[in-house]
Design a protein around this motif. Structure first.
Motif, PDB file in Angstrom:
ATOM      1  N   PHE A  26       0.835  -1.205   0.000  1.00  0.00           N
ATOM      2  CA  PHE A  26       0.000   0.000   0.000  1.00  0.00           C
ATOM      3  C   PHE A  26       0.869   1.253   0.000  1.00  0.00           C
ATOM      4  O   PHE A  26       0.583   2.215  -0.718  1.00  0.00           O
ATOM      5  N   ALA A  27       1.954   1.244   0.797  1.00  0.00           N
ATOM      6  CA  ALA A  27       2.864   2.392   0.823  1.00  0.00           C
ATOM      7  C   ALA A  27       3.502   2.602  -0.548  1.00  0.00           C
ATOM      8  O   ALA A  27       3.649   3.741  -1.007  1.00  0.00           O
ATOM      9  N   GLY A  28       3.887   1.513  -1.195  1.00  0.00           N
ATOM     10  CA  GLY A  28       4.441   1.630  -2.540  1.00  0.00           C
ATOM     11  C   GLY A  28       3.433   2.181  -3.529  1.00  0.00           C
ATOM     12  O   GLY A  28       3.752   3.019  -4.366  1.00  0.00           O
ATOM     13  N   PHE A  29       2.184   1.728  -3.414  1.00  0.00           N
ATOM     14  CA  PHE A  29       1.131   2.212  -4.301  1.00  0.00           C
ATOM     15  C   PHE A  29       0.847   3.692  -4.066  1.00  0.00           C
ATOM     16  O   PHE A  29       0.702   4.468  -5.013  1.00  0.00           O
ATOM     17  N   ASN A  35       3.755  10.247  -6.825  1.00  0.00           N
ATOM     18  CA  ASN A  35       4.832  10.624  -7.746  1.00  0.00           C
ATOM     19  C   ASN A  35       4.304  10.864  -9.151  1.00  0.00           C
ATOM     20  O   ASN A  35       4.720  11.812  -9.818  1.00  0.00           O
ATOM     21  N   ILE A  36       3.404  10.020  -9.611  1.00  0.00           N
ATOM     22  CA  ILE A  36       2.818  10.211 -10.938  1.00  0.00           C
ATOM     23  C   ILE A  36       1.997  11.501 -10.953  1.00  0.00           C
ATOM     24  O   ILE A  36       2.056  12.276 -11.914  1.00  0.00           O
ATOM     25  N   ARG A  41       1.189  17.000 -12.883  1.00  0.00           N
ATOM     26  CA  ARG A  41       0.912  18.397 -12.557  1.00  0.00           C
ATOM     27  C   ARG A  41       2.055  19.318 -12.940  1.00  0.00           C
ATOM     28  O   ARG A  41       1.900  20.518 -12.962  1.00  0.00           O
ATOM     29  N   GLY A  42       3.212  18.742 -13.184  1.00  0.00           N
ATOM     30  CA  GLY A  42       4.352  19.561 -13.564  1.00  0.00           C
ATOM     31  C   GLY A  42       5.177  20.039 -12.389  1.00  0.00           C
ATOM     32  O   GLY A  42       5.985  20.934 -12.526  1.00  0.00           O
ATOM     33  N   ASN A  43       4.988  19.466 -11.237  1.00  0.00           N
ATOM     34  CA  ASN A  43       5.775  19.824 -10.061  1.00  0.00           C
ATOM     35  C   ASN A  43       7.082  19.035 -10.099  1.00  0.00           C
ATOM     36  O   ASN A  43       7.310  18.133  -9.316  1.00  0.00           O
ATOM     37  N   ASN A  44       7.946  19.397 -11.030  1.00  0.00           N
ATOM     38  CA  ASN A  44       9.201  18.671 -11.223  1.00  0.00           C
ATOM     39  C   ASN A  44      10.355  19.313 -10.478  1.00  0.00           C
ATOM     40  O   ASN A  44      11.506  19.051 -10.778  1.00  0.00           O
ATOM     41  N   SER A  45      10.051  20.166  -9.535  1.00  0.00           N
ATOM     42  CA  SER A  45      11.085  20.834  -8.771  1.00  0.00           C
ATOM     43  C   SER A  45      11.921  19.800  -8.019  1.00  0.00           C
ATOM     44  O   SER A  45      11.399  18.803  -7.527  1.00  0.00           O
ATOM     45  N   VAL A  77      14.493   6.937  -2.983  1.00  0.00           N
ATOM     46  CA  VAL A  77      13.817   5.763  -3.536  1.00  0.00           C
ATOM     47  C   VAL A  77      12.306   5.951  -3.491  1.00  0.00           C
ATOM     48  O   VAL A  77      11.599   5.656  -4.449  1.00  0.00           O
ATOM     49  N   TYR A  78      11.794   6.487  -2.395  1.00  0.00           N
ATOM     50  CA  TYR A  78      10.354   6.704  -2.257  1.00  0.00           C
ATOM     51  C   TYR A  78       9.884   7.761  -3.251  1.00  0.00           C
ATOM     52  O   TYR A  78       8.764   7.699  -3.736  1.00  0.00           O
ATOM     53  N   ASN A  79      10.737   8.743  -3.574  1.00  0.00           N
ATOM     54  CA  ASN A  79      10.374   9.788  -4.528  1.00  0.00           C
ATOM     55  C   ASN A  79      10.550   9.327  -5.971  1.00  0.00           C
ATOM     56  O   ASN A  79      10.352  10.104  -6.895  1.00  0.00           O
ATOM     57  N   SER A  80      10.919   8.088  -6.184  1.00  0.00           N
ATOM     58  CA  SER A  80      11.137   7.545  -7.518  1.00  0.00           C
ATOM     59  C   SER A  80       9.961   6.653  -7.913  1.00  0.00           C
ATOM     60  O   SER A  80       9.547   5.782  -7.158  1.00  0.00           O
ATOM     61  N   ILE A  81       9.443   6.863  -9.107  1.00  0.00           N
ATOM     62  CA  ILE A  81       8.351   6.028  -9.607  1.00  0.00           C
ATOM     63  C   ILE A  81       8.831   4.591  -9.773  1.00  0.00           C
ATOM     64  O   ILE A  81       8.146   3.644  -9.395  1.00  0.00           O
TER      65      ILE A  81
END
Length: 111
Positions: A26-29, A35-36, A41-45, A77-81
């Motif tokens: 669930f945390a991964g989902f 992240n997606i 939304r374009g929040n690529n900062s 890692v968590y911020n990575s799709i």
């Protein structure tokens, strides 16, 4: 009496393991969806707000340079799709194995 105690212990262990595995999935989902959502939304900062002090820090930093809060190495890692997808893929076999073992404990057959 011993059989009942053994049965209760087995069910509790398998249930706890299954809940833990499903929590990781669930945390991964949730991480994957967030992240997606950020990418769409374009929040690529490359910056994020520190949860402790509110200063802007890198998304990939391990500690906040202002307050010293430790984010550990799993922050990137968590911020990575891809990291979230891998977490889900790795947890699926554990969930299946634990679920099947739990069904076997109850003598339930899948037909």
């Amino acid at each position: 009496m011993e059989d009942k105690v053994k049965f209760i212990v087995e069910v509790t262990m398998f249930g706890a393991i299954l809940i833990m595995v499903l929590t990781f999935m669930f945390a991964g989902f949730v991480g994957l969806v967030s992240n997606i959502k950020q990418k769409v939304r374009g929040n690529n900062s490359e910056m994020q707000e520190c949860n402790s002090c509110g200063h802007q820090i890198s998304k990939f930093s391990r500690t906040c340079p202002y307050c010293g809060r430790d984010y550990g190495s799993m922050n990137s890692v968590y911020n990575s799709i891809i990291g979230c997808i891998l977490l889900i893929i790795v947890m699926i076999p554990f969930a299946l194995i634990t679920g099947l073992a739990l069904l076997e404990t109850f003598d339930i057959t899948l037909e």
